[in-house]
Design an enzyme around this catalytic site. Structure first.
Site, PDB file in Angstrom:
ATOM      1  N   GLN A 117      72.192  69.676   5.327  1.00  0.00           N
ATOM      2  CA  GLN A 117      72.973  69.969   6.540  1.00  0.00           C
ATOM      3  C   GLN A 117      73.050  68.704   7.371  1.00  0.00           C
ATOM      4  O   GLN A 117      72.037  68.222   7.879  1.00  0.00           O
ATOM      5  CB  GLN A 117      72.241  71.073   7.313  1.00  0.00           C
ATOM      6  CG  GLN A 117      72.815  71.428   8.653  1.00  0.00           C
ATOM      7  CD  GLN A 117      71.765  72.097   9.543  1.00  0.00           C
ATOM      8  OE1 GLN A 117      70.581  72.067   9.237  1.00  0.00           O
ATOM      9  NE2 GLN A 117      72.192  72.678  10.634  1.00  0.00           N
ATOM     10  N   SER A 120      72.755  66.826  12.911  1.00  0.00           N
ATOM     11  CA  SER A 120      72.113  66.021  13.970  1.00  0.00           C
ATOM     12  C   SER A 120      72.420  64.533  13.834  1.00  0.00           C
ATOM     13  O   SER A 120      72.533  64.011  12.726  1.00  0.00           O
ATOM     14  CB  SER A 120      70.593  66.196  13.915  1.00  0.00           C
ATOM     15  OG  SER A 120      70.266  67.547  14.003  1.00  0.00           O
ATOM     16  N   GLU A 235      70.744  79.761  10.093  1.00  0.00           N
ATOM     17  CA  GLU A 235      69.553  78.912  10.061  1.00  0.00           C
ATOM     18  C   GLU A 235      68.400  79.583  10.811  1.00  0.00           C
ATOM     19  O   GLU A 235      67.277  79.642  10.332  1.00  0.00           O
ATOM     20  CB  GLU A 235      69.863  77.557  10.701  1.00  0.00           C
ATOM     21  CG  GLU A 235      68.654  76.620  10.749  1.00  0.00           C
ATOM     22  CD  GLU A 235      69.015  75.218  11.252  1.00  0.00           C
ATOM     23  OE1 GLU A 235      69.930  75.104  12.096  1.00  0.00           O
ATOM     24  OE2 GLU A 235      68.390  74.261  10.789  1.00  0.00           O
ATOM     25  N   GLU A 368      62.917  75.209  23.607  1.00  0.00           N
ATOM     26  CA  GLU A 368      63.552  75.221  24.941  1.00  0.00           C
ATOM     27  C   GLU A 368      64.993  75.718  24.829  1.00  0.00           C
ATOM     28  O   GLU A 368      65.471  76.494  25.671  1.00  0.00           O
ATOM     29  CB  GLU A 368      63.534  73.813  25.564  1.00  0.00           C
ATOM     30  CG  GLU A 368      62.160  73.299  25.952  1.00  0.00           C
ATOM     31  CD  GLU A 368      61.320  72.835  24.764  1.00  0.00           C
ATOM     32  OE1 GLU A 368      61.894  72.640  23.665  1.00  0.00           O
ATOM     33  OE2 GLU A 368      60.101  72.684  24.916  1.00  0.00           O
TER      34      GLU A 368
HETATM   35  C1  LIG Z   1      61.417  68.917  10.322  1.00  0.00           C
HETATM   36  C2  LIG Z   1      62.831  68.800  10.841  1.00  0.00           C
HETATM   37  C3  LIG Z   1      63.889  69.007   9.963  1.00  0.00           C
HETATM   38  C4  LIG Z   1      65.207  68.893  10.418  1.00  0.00           C
HETATM   39  N1  LIG Z   1      66.235  69.047   9.516  1.00  0.00           N
HETATM   40  C5  LIG Z   1      67.515  68.872   9.928  1.00  0.00           C
HETATM   41  C6  LIG Z   1      68.599  68.939   8.988  1.00  0.00           C
HETATM   42  O1  LIG Z   1      68.394  69.191   7.798  1.00  0.00           O
HETATM   43  N2  LIG Z   1      69.848  68.703   9.431  1.00  0.00           N
HETATM   44  C7  LIG Z   1      70.127  68.449  10.736  1.00  0.00           C
HETATM   45  O2  LIG Z   1      71.292  68.267  11.061  1.00  0.00           O
HETATM   46  N3  LIG Z   1      69.127  68.348  11.662  1.00  0.00           N
HETATM   47  C8  LIG Z   1      67.836  68.553  11.274  1.00  0.00           C
HETATM   48  N4  LIG Z   1      66.804  68.453  12.196  1.00  0.00           N
HETATM   49  C9  LIG Z   1      67.116  68.067  13.569  1.00  0.00           C
HETATM   50  C10 LIG Z   1      66.930  69.144  14.594  1.00  0.00           C
HETATM   51  O3  LIG Z   1      67.957  70.092  14.513  1.00  0.00           O
HETATM   52  C11 LIG Z   1      66.879  68.436  15.951  1.00  0.00           C
HETATM   53  O4  LIG Z   1      65.709  67.653  15.965  1.00  0.00           O
HETATM   54  C12 LIG Z   1      66.855  69.411  17.107  1.00  0.00           C
HETATM   55  O5  LIG Z   1      68.074  70.096  17.216  1.00  0.00           O
HETATM   56  C13 LIG Z   1      66.544  68.703  18.444  1.00  0.00           C
HETATM   57  O6  LIG Z   1      67.385  67.625  18.637  1.00  0.00           O
HETATM   58  P1  LIG Z   1      66.784  66.186  19.037  1.00  0.00           P
HETATM   59  O7  LIG Z   1      65.687  65.879  18.072  1.00  0.00           O
HETATM   60  O8  LIG Z   1      67.928  65.242  19.114  1.00  0.00           O
HETATM   61  O9  LIG Z   1      66.117  66.402  20.436  1.00  0.00           O
HETATM   62  P2  LIG Z   1      66.876  66.437  21.860  1.00  0.00           P
HETATM   63  O10 LIG Z   1      68.058  67.334  21.771  1.00  0.00           O
HETATM   64  O11 LIG Z   1      67.111  65.042  22.318  1.00  0.00           O
HETATM   65  O12 LIG Z   1      65.790  67.130  22.758  1.00  0.00           O
HETATM   66  C14 LIG Z   1      64.693  66.425  23.358  1.00  0.00           C
HETATM   67  C15 LIG Z   1      63.904  67.401  24.228  1.00  0.00           C
HETATM   68  O13 LIG Z   1      64.756  67.893  25.283  1.00  0.00           O
HETATM   69  C16 LIG Z   1      64.806  69.319  25.267  1.00  0.00           C
HETATM   70  N5  LIG Z   1      66.152  69.763  25.612  1.00  0.00           N
HETATM   71  C17 LIG Z   1      67.330  69.289  25.132  1.00  0.00           C
HETATM   72  N6  LIG Z   1      68.370  69.959  25.667  1.00  0.00           N
HETATM   73  C18 LIG Z   1      67.844  70.894  26.517  1.00  0.00           C
HETATM   74  C19 LIG Z   1      68.412  71.906  27.367  1.00  0.00           C
HETATM   75  N7  LIG Z   1      69.733  72.066  27.448  1.00  0.00           N
HETATM   76  N8  LIG Z   1      67.560  72.676  28.075  1.00  0.00           N
HETATM   77  C20 LIG Z   1      66.210  72.522  27.997  1.00  0.00           C
HETATM   78  N9  LIG Z   1      65.610  71.564  27.222  1.00  0.00           N
HETATM   79  C21 LIG Z   1      66.422  70.769  26.484  1.00  0.00           C
HETATM   80  C22 LIG Z   1      64.462  69.696  23.845  1.00  0.00           C
HETATM   81  O14 LIG Z   1      63.942  71.013  23.762  1.00  0.00           O
HETATM   82  C23 LIG Z   1      63.441  68.638  23.472  1.00  0.00           C
HETATM   83  O15 LIG Z   1      62.167  69.010  23.931  1.00  0.00           O
HETATM   84  C24 LIG Z   1      65.465  68.580  11.778  1.00  0.00           C
HETATM   85  C25 LIG Z   1      64.397  68.386  12.651  1.00  0.00           C
HETATM   86  C26 LIG Z   1      63.088  68.492  12.205  1.00  0.00           C
HETATM   87  C27 LIG Z   1      61.973  68.263  13.165  1.00  0.00           C
END
Ligand SMILES: Cc1cc2nc3c(=O)[nH]c(=O)nc-3n(C[C@H](O)[C@H](O)[C@H](O)COP(=O)(O)OP(=O)(O)OC[C@H]3O[C@@H](n4cnc5c(N)ncnc54)[C@H](O)[C@@H]3O)c2cc1C
Length: 399
Positions: A117, A120, A235, A368
């Site tokens: 997928q 991100s 998902e 969150e």
């Molecule tokens: C083990 C693992 C596997 C993954 N596999 C995939 C994959 O196969 N394909 C894929 O596309 N992605 C994948 N991901 C990515 C995952 O979907 C993202 O890490 C996740 O959506 C969070 O995005 P970010 O890491 O950019 O954090 P951010 O969005 O930058 O968030 C940072 C912090 O801010 C908080 N935050 C952000 N927005 C808000 C809001 N509106 N209100 C309150 N708090 C908020 C979050 O909760 C977090 O604590 C994976 C992640 C992990 C850890």
């Protein structure tokens, strides 16, 4: 003794599953052959259309199939291809053309073609609709440039479900398009990202002038957000919506660790902590049963987010408890050498499970963000602040 009365559809599914197992005994049939026969019998996803791995029934009957196959020691498509089975298959069946369904679903289910997928990006995770990987039309092809990140199993994948921005002048949700990309095609580069377990089950993926035929789109240009919602809803259910046997899963591991303790360390307060966790695991299981019942007739809704959130919180707490029981042994860890695993989320001892569980409240949508969904869609609370909702994507200030 009470006799269970099966509906005619349940009886049909049970009979087909028995036939499958009798004609393809798991002990002497390869996993690929077994899963292929399961797909052809319409028992891959019973709610999919006939001819595409299903029987056109409600999803609740899948449990009958899965339980019979598990009891017979048969293979499990999810274990081989978790992103494909749990998320990409349901997206292809909802949005794909007949040709795409014919081409993709069977090898996806058998695990001959693994899927990933590609949502991100470094600057868009929770706010995935703000993504910037770009697709530009050139004749009957898209040319894609950009970077994706955290892409689970990209290193093993044949196909990726990719979302790119194809209209920068539209508001962020409206300018997205979903496309199936060949992960082995020219211009696609997959690099490992190492996690604190030592494993690199996910990756960063770079696209440089990657050409993708227009026919590989899921839906039309601009449908990318709606296509993604199908993936994301599935998902959440796929990650947190399982209905395990009572007392199984991570809580069973905690109970096992507890039982292995010497008598003098099984004090009342630790036992109480274990019981609290066991009760939470059971409440989670019962909540999923109820959510499943509500979902029977249609696509998963916000209740998937409750399951996702609680499964993450619970898993983290259970493994933290289990590793605490191990005392100093909990710090013993085989090796931090980088490993490229053959599947994601496999269990390999309490220490690794403890480290891996820390990702549960991030992957598939953070806790969150789940709370925001619950607050807005279930409790009817005022919405999150969204200043970029009505502005063309290319006019939104960003660094
Ligand atoms: C083990 C693992 C596997 C993954 N596999 C995939 C994959 O196969 N394909 C894929 O596309 N992605 C994948 N991901 C990515 C995952 O979907 C993202 O890490 C996740 O959506 C969070 O995005 P970010 O890491 O950019 O954090 P951010 O969005 O930058 O968030 C940072 C912090 O801010 C908080 N935050 C952000 N927005 C808000 C809001 N509106 N209100 C309150 N708090 C908020 C979050 O909760 C977090 O604590 C994976 C992640 C992990 C850890």
């Amino acid at each position: 003794m009470a006799t269970e009365v099966l509906s005619s559809e349940e009886a049909q599914v049970a009979q087909l599953a028995d036939q499958l197992i009798a004609q393809h005994p798991p002990a002497s049939t390869s996993a690929i052959a077994f899963l292929g026969a399961q797909f052809d019998a319409g028992l891959a996803w019973v709610h999919f259309p006939v001819g595409h791995g299903g029987l056109g029934l409600t999803p609740k009957f899948q449990k009958i199939v899965n339980e019979k196959i598990a009891r017979a020691g048969g293979p499990n498509s999810y274990a081989r291809n978790p992103i494909g089975y749990g998320m990409c298959g349901p997206t292809v069946v909802e949005w794909g053309t007949d040709e795409q369904k014919r081409k993709y679903l069977r090898p996806l289910f058998t695990g001959e073609e693994i899927w990933c997928q590609l949502f991100s990006e470094p600057g868009s995770g929770s706010d995935f609709a703000g993504l910037s990987a770009k697709g530009v039309k050139d004749g009957d092809e898209w040319i894609v440039n950009g970077q994706k990140v955290w892409t689970t199993l990209a290193h093993l994948s044949k196909w990726g479900l990719l979302v790119v921005r194809t209209d920068a002048e539209a508001v962020k949700h409206a300018g997205l398009t979903a496309i199936v990309v060949d992960m082995h095609g020219p211009g696609v580069e997959v690099r490992p990202l190492r996690q604190m377990t030592g494993e690199a089950e996910f990756n960063e993926v770079y696209f440089t002038d990657v050409r993708i035929a227009e026919a590989e789109m899921l839906g039309n240009p601009g449908d990318g957000w709606r296509v993604s919602l199908t993936t994301l809803m599935n998902e959440r259910v796929s990650i947190g919506g399982a209905i395990p046997q009572q007392g199984s899963g991570s809580i069973a591991i905690a109970v096992k660790e507890w039982k292995a303790l010497p008598e003098d360390r099984r004090d009342a307060s630790t036992r109480d902590e274990l019981m609290q966790l066991w009760i939470r695991a059971e409440v989670h299981r019962l909540t999923n049963i109820r959510a499943n019942a509500q979902r029977r007739m249609g696509a998963p809704g916000p209740e998937g987010s409750i399951g996702k959130m609680e499964s993450a919180n619970l898993n983290k707490d259970v493994y933290a408890f289990a590793i605490g029981l191990m005392g100093a042994d909990g710090m013993l860890y085989g090796s931090y050498e980088m490993v490229r695993p053959e599947t994601a989320m496999g269990y390999d001892g309490v220490q690794k499970a403890f480290l891996r569980s820390r990702a549960n409240s991030i992957e598939g949508g953070t806790t969150e963000v789940m709370k925001n969904i619950l607050g807005e869609r279930i409790l009817g609370l005022p919405g999150d602040v969204r200043v970029d909702r009505e502005i063309a994507w290319n006019k939104v200030p960003r660094n």
